[in-house]
Every structure is written in structure tokens, then in C-alpha cells.
Scaffold this active site. Structure first.
Site, short mmCIF file in Angstrom:
data_model
loop_
_atom_site.label_atom_id
_atom_site.label_comp_id
_atom_site.label_asym_id
_atom_site.label_seq_id
_atom_site.Cartn_x
_atom_site.Cartn_y
_atom_site.Cartn_z
N GLU A 154 -1.21 0.17 14.10
CA GLU A 154 -0.74 1.25 15.01
C GLU A 154 -0.46 0.73 16.42
OE1 GLU A 154 -3.76 1.16 13.53
OE2 GLU A 154 -4.39 3.13 12.82
N PRO B 271 -4.88 -4.29 0.33
CA PRO B 271 -4.60 -5.66 0.77
C PRO B 271 -5.71 -6.29 1.63
CG PRO B 271 -3.46 -4.07 2.17
CD PRO B 271 -4.23 -3.27 1.17
N GLN C 82 0.84 -1.20 0.00
CA GLN C 82 0.00 0.00 0.00
C GLN C 82 0.88 1.26 0.00
OE1 GLN C 82 -2.22 -0.92 3.58
NE2 GLN C 82 -0.35 -1.57 4.57
N HIS D 144 -10.79 3.27 18.47
CA HIS D 144 -10.27 2.04 19.06
C HIS D 144 -11.10 1.58 20.26
CE1 HIS D 144 -6.62 3.22 16.67
NE2 HIS D 144 -6.77 1.95 16.37
N ASP E 203 -0.42 -8.59 11.07
CA ASP E 203 -0.51 -7.46 10.14
C ASP E 203 0.33 -7.78 8.91
OD1 ASP E 203 -1.29 -4.17 10.50
OD2 ASP E 203 0.05 -4.75 8.87
N ASP F 254 -0.64 -12.21 5.90
CA ASP F 254 -2.05 -11.98 5.62
C ASP F 254 -2.88 -12.67 6.72
OD1 ASP F 254 -4.45 -11.41 4.08
OD2 ASP F 254 -4.45 -13.55 3.67
N ASP G 195 -9.28 -5.23 12.25
CA ASP G 195 -8.92 -3.81 12.22
C ASP G 195 -8.07 -3.55 10.99
OD1 ASP G 195 -8.50 -1.18 12.95
OD2 ASP G 195 -6.92 -1.64 14.40
N1 SAM Z 1 -8.31 2.07 11.81
C1 SAM Z 1 -8.23 1.57 10.55
C2 SAM Z 1 -9.31 1.90 9.63
O1 SAM Z 1 -9.55 3.06 9.42
O2 SAM Z 1 -9.91 1.03 9.07
C3 SAM Z 1 -7.47 0.31 10.38
C4 SAM Z 1 -6.13 0.59 10.92
S1 SAM Z 1 -4.81 -0.48 10.87
C5 SAM Z 1 -3.48 0.61 10.52
C6 SAM Z 1 -4.92 -1.36 9.39
C7 SAM Z 1 -3.78 -2.35 9.23
O3 SAM Z 1 -4.28 -3.48 8.54
C8 SAM Z 1 -2.59 -1.85 8.46
O4 SAM Z 1 -1.47 -1.83 9.29
C9 SAM Z 1 -2.45 -2.83 7.30
O5 SAM Z 1 -1.10 -3.15 6.99
C10 SAM Z 1 -3.20 -4.04 7.84
N2 SAM Z 1 -3.73 -4.96 6.81
C11 SAM Z 1 -4.30 -4.68 5.63
N3 SAM Z 1 -4.67 -5.80 5.00
C12 SAM Z 1 -4.32 -6.84 5.81
C13 SAM Z 1 -4.43 -8.24 5.70
N4 SAM Z 1 -4.95 -8.82 4.61
N5 SAM Z 1 -3.95 -8.99 6.73
C14 SAM Z 1 -3.38 -8.42 7.82
N6 SAM Z 1 -3.26 -7.08 7.96
C15 SAM Z 1 -3.73 -6.30 6.97
#
Ligand code: SAM
Length: 310
Positions: free
Chosen positions: A97, A176, A42, A73, A117, A149, A167
Site C-alpha cells: 500500500e 506468497p 493472490q 502502520h 513487493d 520475492d 510487512d
Molecule cells: N498489512 C498487511 C497485513 O495485514 O499483514 C500486510 C500488507 S501489504 C499489502 C502485504 C504485501 O506483501 C502485498 O502487497 C503482497 O504482494 C506482498 N507480499 C506477499 N508475499 C511477498 C513476498 N514473498 N515477497 C515480497 N512481497 C510479498
């Protein structure tokens, strides 16, 4: 009247323009871009916003900001964790985060948090630059962080969980996370929950112009998998709208105001700035337009016809 006639009224300086959707932009002035990268998964940056504070932005969408991340959160975590009689083993999908883990760690019953993550680069930047978000949760020995993943991890794990918290960012076509918004994924989560287990996910905006794009579909999809499904929402100013969440549960229905306050007292939960019995009531008492949209939704999101949002 000419288009753009007010463009000159935008004060000088650096502005982060956020596409809330294709036809609606929110702008925040910032002092500095602290980190920026196009990772394997991303586009990512952390900015020092002059209104919302320090913010993580992934694929152009604000994920959380210093000033109001507690609303997101606490809304994501506490309704399920308070509801569960004895949450010990928790799975967090995404949560880069570290603030979701921070909230889960407030429960003394917690023995293990598995956080998966996909993006190591993003998590390491958050660890370094978003200290007020994670409050050192990454260093807590109960937190086991894995990079990969989350869906793939759940597919192969032999563990079962009390609460699974999803999340991840919105289901963007180039992003992703869209495979974590399907019936097949929610069924996989259900198969990894203990009998009294609860799933909760962020589920997109709930304002009248956007609710049917994601929130009502996620609700209906989870509702097709779990015996009990509870949609709720909270106002997160940095997201430019009210934000939806959906809980899927095998057995536990949300409690009343008084029951929540009693449970919070018994659990002696510290440092809650948003969540209590009255706030819990507010989360789950949805407005009429939204209840009608949820009731009328028929779409179930499948792997072979995934949901993509703007
Ligand atoms: N608060 C958020 C929102 O607005 O939806 C979500 C926050 S958190 C930073 C999202 C995290 O999900 C990111 O660090 C991203 O790398 C992770 N992420 C995205 N796709 C994912 C997947 N398929 N498996 C695990 N983590 C994933």
C-alpha cells in the site's frame, strides 16, 4: 432454536464477509468493489467499505483500511525506527500500500528505502486507488521499489540495513508469504543487518483464541535467532482482533515512556496519530495470558515444516 434464525436481520446491501478464522466471521457493508483481480500470486480487491473505508483485501484477508491503517502502520514502523540511533538504510518486505514507506519517510535520517513487493499488479492498484494510504511515498526519490520475492532479493543483495520491516500477509498455505515466517528467513535478515540493526515483522492475531497459532511461534522463532526479542501488540479494529508484532534486535532494548517522548521531540516527527511514549508503553505491556503463552512456546518454524494459518 433453528440455525440461521437471525439471517433475515442482516440489512440488505453488499457485504464483505471476512473469515477472521474458520469459526469466526466479521462482516462490513460496502458500496463498491473498486478493483478486483486474481493476480499471479493472490486474489486481490479494493473495496469502498461503509464502516472502515477503503480497504485492500488479499486472499480474503483485510490488509489495511483507511480508517485504522495508521494504527497498524505506526505500530509496525515506529517502535524500531525510534529505537534505532540513526536509521539510514531501510528494507521493506512487501508493504504494497506504500503506507509503511510513508511512515519511514518521516525520519530525516533516512537515506534509502528498498521496498520489495512480489505483486506488481497489487502495488499499481494501491498506487492508483489508495492515495490516502501512500500519500505519494512511491514518488519519493529515497524509495526504491522492486518487484520480486523479498526473501530471494535479500539472499542476493550485497547491501546491509539498519532496519528490516516485514510487512507481508499472514502465512497462508496458498499465499506468497509463508517462507517469510521461518527461522531460515529470519537468519537471512539478521545476516543483512548492520551491528545495531533491528528486524520487525507483523506476527498475526494475539487474542486468546488465536495467539498460539502464529504470534507465539513467530516470537519463539525470532527469539531463536536474535539476542534480544520484543513482542508487542495493538488493537486494529478492521482485523477483528488485537494484532501482534515482533522486534528482533542485536542490541537495542525498547525505551521508557519518557525516553520515547524525548526522542520523538528531538526527531520532530510529524503527523503521528497513534504512537507516543504512553502508546509505546501500551504496545509492549502485554496481558498476562499472552505473556504466559509466549513463555510456554517451544515451536520454532523451519523451512521444512512451515507455518500455515487459517
Ligand atoms: N498489512 C498487511 C497485513 O495485514 O499483514 C500486510 C500488507 S501489504 C499489502 C502485504 C504485501 O506483501 C502485498 O502487497 C503482497 O504482494 C506482498 N507480499 C506477499 N508475499 C511477498 C513476498 N514473498 N515477497 C515480497 N512481497 C510479498
Amino acid at each position: 432454536m433453528k440455525n440461521n434464525q437471525n439471517i433475515g436481520d442482516i440489512p440488505s446491501g453488499n457485504w464483505h464477509f471476512e473469515n477472521i478464522n474458520d469459526n469466526f466471521i466479521q462482516a462490513e457493508k460496502y458500496s463498491e468493489i473498486l478493483w478486483e483481480s486474481t493476480t499471479k500470486y493472490q486474489t486481490a480487491k479494493i473495496i469502498e467499505g461503509l464502516y472502515f473505508g477503503r480497504s485492500l483485501i488479499l486472499d480474503g484477508k483485510t490488509q489495511s483500511t483507511t480508517s485504522d491503517e495508521f494504527i497498524y502502520h505506526e505500530s509496525l514502523v515506529h517502535p524500531s525506527l525510534v529505537q534505532h540511533q540513526n536509521p539510514e538504510n531501510i528494507f521493506i518486505a512487501g508493504g504494497g500500500e506504500g503506507a509503511t514507506a510513508r511512515e519511514v519517510l518521516k525520519y530525516k535520517s533516512i537515506k534509502n528505502i528498498t521496498m520489495v513487493d512480489i505483486d506488481k499488479e497489487v502495488v499499481l492498484a494501491c498506487k492508483k486507488l489508495l492515495k490516502n494510504h501512500h500519500k505519494n511515498s512511491f514518488d519519493n526519490p529515497k524509495v526504491n521499489l522492486t518487484f520480486g520475492d523479498a526473501r530471494n532479493y535479500l539472499k542476493f543483495t550485497k547491501e546491509s540495513y539498519d532496519v528490516v520491516i516485514i510487512d507481508v500477509p499472514d502465512p497462508l498455505e496458498a499465499g506468497p508469504a509463508y517462507k517469510l515466517f521461518t527461522k531460515e528467513f529470519y537468519s537471512l535478515v539478521k545476516s543483512k543487518l548492520k551491528n545495531s540493526g533491528i528486524l520487525v515483522t507483523q506476527a498475526g492475531p494475539t487474542d486468546p483464541n488465536s495467539a498460539k497459532q502464529c504470534f507465539t511461534k513467530v516470537f519463539n522463532t525470532i527469539n531463536s535467532v536474535f539476542p534480544l526479542t520484543f513482542p508487542y501488540h495493538s488493537h486494529v479494529p478492521a482485523f477483528g482482533t488485537t494484532w501482534g508484532f515482533v522486534m528482533g534486535s542485536n542490541s537495542e532494548a525498547p525505551s521508557t515512556t519518557e525516553e520515547i517522548d524525548l526522542k520523538l521531540k528531538q526527531l520532530s516527527l510529524k503527523d503521528l496519530s497513534m504512537y507516543d511514549g504512553i502508546a509505546h508503553d501500551g504496545l509492549f505491556n502485554l496481558p498476562k495470558y499472552l505473556r504466559a503463552s509466549l513463555y510456554n512456546e517451544t515451536h520454532v518454524i523451519n523451512d521444512n515444516d512451515p507455518l500455515f494459518v487459517d
